[in-house]
Each structure stands twice: as C-alpha cells, then as structure tokens.
Design a protein around this motif. Structure first.
Motif, PDB file in Angstrom:
ATOM      1  N   TYR A 156      46.167 -31.516 -46.420  1.00  0.00           N
ATOM      2  CA  TYR A 156      45.055 -30.689 -45.942  1.00  0.00           C
ATOM      3  C   TYR A 156      45.331 -29.204 -46.157  1.00  0.00           C
ATOM      4  O   TYR A 156      44.449 -28.462 -46.625  1.00  0.00           O
ATOM      5  CB  TYR A 156      44.815 -30.973 -44.455  1.00  0.00           C
ATOM      6  CG  TYR A 156      43.724 -30.132 -43.848  1.00  0.00           C
ATOM      7  CD1 TYR A 156      42.390 -30.372 -44.154  1.00  0.00           C
ATOM      8  CD2 TYR A 156      44.032 -29.086 -42.974  1.00  0.00           C
ATOM      9  CE1 TYR A 156      41.386 -29.592 -43.604  1.00  0.00           C
ATOM     10  CE2 TYR A 156      43.034 -28.310 -42.420  1.00  0.00           C
ATOM     11  CZ  TYR A 156      41.710 -28.560 -42.738  1.00  0.00           C
ATOM     12  OH  TYR A 156      40.719 -27.779 -42.204  1.00  0.00           O
ATOM     13  N   VAL A 157      46.552 -28.761 -45.838  1.00  0.00           N
ATOM     14  CA  VAL A 157      46.865 -27.341 -45.915  1.00  0.00           C
ATOM     15  C   VAL A 157      46.967 -26.863 -47.358  1.00  0.00           C
ATOM     16  O   VAL A 157      46.312 -25.890 -47.764  1.00  0.00           O
ATOM     17  CB  VAL A 157      48.170 -27.029 -45.142  1.00  0.00           C
ATOM     18  CG1 VAL A 157      48.590 -25.580 -45.369  1.00  0.00           C
ATOM     19  CG2 VAL A 157      47.980 -27.301 -43.651  1.00  0.00           C
ATOM     20  N   PHE A 158      47.797 -27.536 -48.153  1.00  0.00           N
ATOM     21  CA  PHE A 158      48.118 -27.016 -49.485  1.00  0.00           C
ATOM     22  C   PHE A 158      47.113 -27.410 -50.561  1.00  0.00           C
ATOM     23  O   PHE A 158      47.008 -26.722 -51.580  1.00  0.00           O
ATOM     24  CB  PHE A 158      49.516 -27.486 -49.894  1.00  0.00           C
ATOM     25  CG  PHE A 158      50.607 -26.936 -49.026  1.00  0.00           C
ATOM     26  CD1 PHE A 158      50.998 -25.609 -49.124  1.00  0.00           C
ATOM     27  CD2 PHE A 158      51.233 -27.742 -48.088  1.00  0.00           C
ATOM     28  CE1 PHE A 158      51.998 -25.100 -48.322  1.00  0.00           C
ATOM     29  CE2 PHE A 158      52.238 -27.234 -47.275  1.00  0.00           C
ATOM     30  CZ  PHE A 158      52.621 -25.908 -47.388  1.00  0.00           C
ATOM     31  N   SER A 159      46.363 -28.495 -50.337  1.00  0.00           N
ATOM     32  CA  SER A 159      45.374 -28.905 -51.342  1.00  0.00           C
ATOM     33  C   SER A 159      43.961 -28.511 -50.947  1.00  0.00           C
ATOM     34  O   SER A 159      43.215 -27.975 -51.761  1.00  0.00           O
ATOM     35  CB  SER A 159      45.453 -30.423 -51.565  1.00  0.00           C
ATOM     36  OG  SER A 159      46.671 -30.784 -52.157  1.00  0.00           O
ATOM     37  N   VAL A 160      43.602 -28.767 -49.689  1.00  0.00           N
ATOM     38  CA  VAL A 160      42.224 -28.520 -49.263  1.00  0.00           C
ATOM     39  C   VAL A 160      42.011 -27.056 -48.894  1.00  0.00           C
ATOM     40  O   VAL A 160      41.093 -26.391 -49.409  1.00  0.00           O
ATOM     41  CB  VAL A 160      41.859 -29.442 -48.082  1.00  0.00           C
ATOM     42  CG1 VAL A 160      40.434 -29.154 -47.608  1.00  0.00           C
ATOM     43  CG2 VAL A 160      42.002 -30.897 -48.468  1.00  0.00           C
ATOM     44  N   LEU A 161      42.861 -26.524 -48.011  1.00  0.00           N
ATOM     45  CA  LEU A 161      42.667 -25.153 -47.549  1.00  0.00           C
ATOM     46  C   LEU A 161      43.090 -24.121 -48.590  1.00  0.00           C
ATOM     47  O   LEU A 161      42.323 -23.208 -48.924  1.00  0.00           O
ATOM     48  CB  LEU A 161      43.430 -24.927 -46.243  1.00  0.00           C
ATOM     49  CG  LEU A 161      42.898 -25.620 -44.991  1.00  0.00           C
ATOM     50  CD1 LEU A 161      43.732 -25.240 -43.777  1.00  0.00           C
ATOM     51  CD2 LEU A 161      41.425 -25.239 -44.755  1.00  0.00           C
ATOM     52  N   GLY A 163      44.409 -24.748 -51.802  1.00  0.00           N
ATOM     53  CA  GLY A 163      44.153 -25.113 -53.193  1.00  0.00           C
ATOM     54  C   GLY A 163      45.316 -24.853 -54.121  1.00  0.00           C
ATOM     55  O   GLY A 163      45.137 -24.615 -55.311  1.00  0.00           O
ATOM     56  N   TRP A 164      46.530 -24.930 -53.595  1.00  0.00           N
ATOM     57  CA  TRP A 164      47.715 -24.649 -54.408  1.00  0.00           C
ATOM     58  C   TRP A 164      48.138 -25.839 -55.262  1.00  0.00           C
ATOM     59  O   TRP A 164      48.870 -25.675 -56.234  1.00  0.00           O
ATOM     60  CB  TRP A 164      48.888 -24.241 -53.505  1.00  0.00           C
ATOM     61  CG  TRP A 164      48.726 -22.894 -52.891  1.00  0.00           C
ATOM     62  CD1 TRP A 164      47.693 -22.016 -53.102  1.00  0.00           C
ATOM     63  CD2 TRP A 164      49.606 -22.267 -51.941  1.00  0.00           C
ATOM     64  NE1 TRP A 164      47.868 -20.879 -52.355  1.00  0.00           N
ATOM     65  CE2 TRP A 164      49.043 -21.003 -51.635  1.00  0.00           C
ATOM     66  CE3 TRP A 164      50.795 -22.637 -51.340  1.00  0.00           C
ATOM     67  CZ2 TRP A 164      49.645 -20.120 -50.740  1.00  0.00           C
ATOM     68  CZ3 TRP A 164      51.410 -21.774 -50.442  1.00  0.00           C
ATOM     69  CH2 TRP A 164      50.840 -20.534 -50.158  1.00  0.00           C
ATOM     70  N   ALA A 165      47.728 -27.034 -54.897  1.00  0.00           N
ATOM     71  CA  ALA A 165      48.171 -28.227 -55.607  1.00  0.00           C
ATOM     72  C   ALA A 165      47.022 -29.222 -55.676  1.00  0.00           C
ATOM     73  O   ALA A 165      46.130 -29.212 -54.818  1.00  0.00           O
ATOM     74  CB  ALA A 165      49.382 -28.857 -54.903  1.00  0.00           C
ATOM     75  N   PRO A 166      47.007 -30.085 -56.697  1.00  0.00           N
ATOM     76  CA  PRO A 166      45.964 -31.126 -56.763  1.00  0.00           C
ATOM     77  C   PRO A 166      46.041 -32.046 -55.553  1.00  0.00           C
ATOM     78  O   PRO A 166      47.100 -32.238 -54.964  1.00  0.00           O
ATOM     79  CB  PRO A 166      46.310 -31.876 -58.058  1.00  0.00           C
ATOM     80  CG  PRO A 166      47.130 -30.927 -58.860  1.00  0.00           C
ATOM     81  CD  PRO A 166      47.900 -30.112 -57.866  1.00  0.00           C
ATOM     82  N   SER A 167      44.910 -32.627 -55.207  1.00  0.00           N
ATOM     83  CA  SER A 167      44.847 -33.453 -54.001  1.00  0.00           C
ATOM     84  C   SER A 167      45.236 -34.895 -54.236  1.00  0.00           C
ATOM     85  O   SER A 167      45.327 -35.672 -53.284  1.00  0.00           O
ATOM     86  CB  SER A 167      43.429 -33.412 -53.420  1.00  0.00           C
ATOM     87  OG  SER A 167      42.494 -33.892 -54.375  1.00  0.00           O
ATOM     88  N   GLY A 168      45.475 -35.293 -55.472  1.00  0.00           N
ATOM     89  CA  GLY A 168      45.848 -36.679 -55.714  1.00  0.00           C
ATOM     90  C   GLY A 168      46.003 -36.979 -57.185  1.00  0.00           C
ATOM     91  O   GLY A 168      45.661 -36.176 -58.060  1.00  0.00           O
ATOM     92  N   GLY A 169      46.527 -38.166 -57.445  1.00  0.00           N
ATOM     93  CA  GLY A 169      46.729 -38.605 -58.817  1.00  0.00           C
ATOM     94  C   GLY A 169      48.041 -38.087 -59.383  1.00  0.00           C
ATOM     95  O   GLY A 169      48.729 -37.250 -58.790  1.00  0.00           O
TER      96      GLY A 169
END
Length: 319
Positions: A156-161, A163-169
């Motif tokens: 939630y923090v690094f991908s959603v809020l 946006g530093w890293a992809p959220s999956g895959g």
C-alpha cells in the motif's frame, strides 16, 4: 565428508517420504470427494459415468494403493498431471515456477544476511550506544511484524501511495524483457521478505559477537596492539558466525512460508502462487508435487548449512 553427505541424503529421502504421506493423508481427510476436482459441475453425470472416471483415475483403489502408485511415479520423475490446467504435467508446472521463487527467496535472504550481519556487528561494536538502541528497536519491530501485515502495508505504501515500485507481477505485461524491469518488480517483495529474517540475524549476530569479544584470545589480540577493526574481522567474526549459520539454515523453511504469502499478494509467478491456486481448486497432484519439491529444497539447504559449518570452523568434524 562424502559418507556424511550420503547418510544425510538417505535421511532426507525418508523425511520426504514421510512428508508426502502426511500431505496425502491430510488431502484425503479434507471435506468433499476428490472426484469433484475432476468433473465439470455444470455437466450432469450419471453414477456410472462418475464410477468410470473414478476407476480411470485409480480413485476406486484403497488409499495405500493410491499412495504407492503416486510414490512409484514420483520415483520415476512422474508427478502426474494437473487437474485444472488442461492436463499439463506437474513437473512442467514446477519447472516453470521454481525459478521465480528461487530468485525471490535468494534475493530476500541475501539482503537479510548482508543487512542482518552488518547491523549485528555495528550493534555489538557500539554496545549500549544510541545506534545500538535504534538497531535493537528496529529488529524488535521486524521480528514482531507478521509477514501478511508487512506485505500488505509495504504494497500500500510503496506501490499505491508513493508509486515507487510496481504493484505486482514479475515483468511488465506486453513490454520486452529487460533486467531493469525485472529488478523494479523484484526489489519490493524481496525487501519485504527480508525484514523479519534480517531482524533475527541481527539479534543473533550481535549476541554471538558480544560473547566472542569477551574471550581471552580477543583480549590478547588487543593487548598486542591489533587494531579494533582487525580484532573484530580477523579474530572474532569467524567464530561468532557459527550460530548465525545455524539460524540462516533454519530460516530457509520459514522463508518458504513468507514467499508463499508474498507471491499471492504481489502476484509473483512462483511456487507459492502455484500452491495457493492448487489448494483453491483442489488440484491434488499439483499440491503433492509442489510440496515434494519444496521439501527437497529445504532438506538440501539444511545439508549445505551443515557442510558450511566445517568450512567456517575447521575444528568441527562431520561424522
């Protein structure tokens, strides 16, 4: 050493057989009929047709006969076919998924080892300082945080809020393969996987090094004028690593559980996601085959840990 490795491998084979028997029994004790996973619930089937399917799959045989048939195939390298993936072989599915899992676990454990040992050395050398206190608090939080909470909060923090890293895959869909794209998808789940292990390693490294630094031979080295850096690196560190090596070997199995959850959260195409999907769809052959492969990796990791003992401390004899 060769005889020792052969004996340990023989014990490992016995453990794998016991593990496969346990999983087989648990699957058969699960609610429902195994035949439900083989048939289409939207297609009506008579009792005669279901009996024919059961006989073709060997499910009409007694449980010991079913297990021995599966075990005989596993010895020959035949782990059966997936029930939900158009008849793909279990061995083929495992071969596709084990690489991503080893990459994720290897990266996470490598980060944990480097960070944990480094932080443990700093904490021992600067005992009771503000740095040591901060590292100890961080280790306590890392040990106390369950894997599912760490994964969800990190996502939630690094991908959603942020946006530093992809959220999956593992790779960007439709994009050509590149090492940078792979690393960008790998770094967040690997870091999250390493948190708890790094905290444990740091605590063990600090306690072990503090004990060694109080030994007489370390005091003698200091009395001879050896610089503190070389006292730690050359005289104390090697002996202090022994309990840490034990911990690292034992965390391989724990890392498997963490990887299974992380792969589910980040949709990482590894063994963990394969196992979760197999359990959800009651794909028994995949569950049995994947568990056998994971168990083999854990047993081999423990064997390598024992061999590493002798490499770190020549005084230790294997017998």
């Amino acid at each position: 050493m060769v005889n020792y490795c052969l004996r340990r491998l023989a014990v490992g084979v016995g453990m794998l057989i016991a593990l496969s028997l346990l999983i087989f029994i648990l699957l058969r004790l699960a609610p429902g009929d195994p035949i439900d996973a083989y048939i289409n619930p939207n297609v009506a089937m008579s009792q005669e047709e279901m009996a024919a399917v059961r006989a073709r799959l060997g499910l009409d045989q007694p449980l010991p006969v079913q297990y021995l048939a599966w075990l005989g195939g596993a010895v020959r390298g035949d782990l059966g076919f997936s029930l939900q993936r158009n008849g793909e072989t279990v061995l083929g599915l495992v071969a596709q998924r084990i690489g991503p899992t080893l990459l994720l676990m290897g990266t996470g454990l490598a980060i944990a080892i480097v960070v944990g040992i480094g932080a443990g050395i700093i904490g021992a050398v600067r005992r009771n300082s503000a740095t040591d206190l901060g590292l100890s608090v961080g280790a306590f939080l890392g040990i106390s945080s369950p894997a599912f909470l760490t994964a969800l909060v990190g996502l939630y923090v690094f991908s959603v809020l942020l946006g530093w890293a992809p959220s999956g895959g593992m790779l960007t869909p439709g994009a050509p393969f590149s090492l940078g794209d792979l690393i960008s998808h790998l770094i967040l789940p690997a870091l999250l996987l390493s948190i708890g292990h790094a905290a444990l390693i740091m605590r063990y490294m600090r306690a072990s090094l503090l004990e060694v630094l109080n030994q007489d031979y370390v005091r003698s080295a200091r009395a001879k004028g050896v610089k503190e850096f070389w006292v730690v690196v050359k005289h104390a560190l090697r002996n202090a690593l022994l309990p840490v090596v034990t911990l690292i070997g034992s965390t391989i199995g724990i890392a498997v559980g963490g990887a299974i959850f992380l792969e589910s959260v980040f949709n990482w195409p590894g063994m963990g996601l394969l196992l979760v999907n197999a359990v959800e769809t009651r794909d028994y052959p995949v569950i049995m085959g994947a568990t056998l492969v994971v168990g083999t990796c854990v047993i081999l990791a423990n064997l390598l840990t024992d061999i590493a003992y002798a490499a770190i401390d020549p005084r230790i004899q294997v017998a």
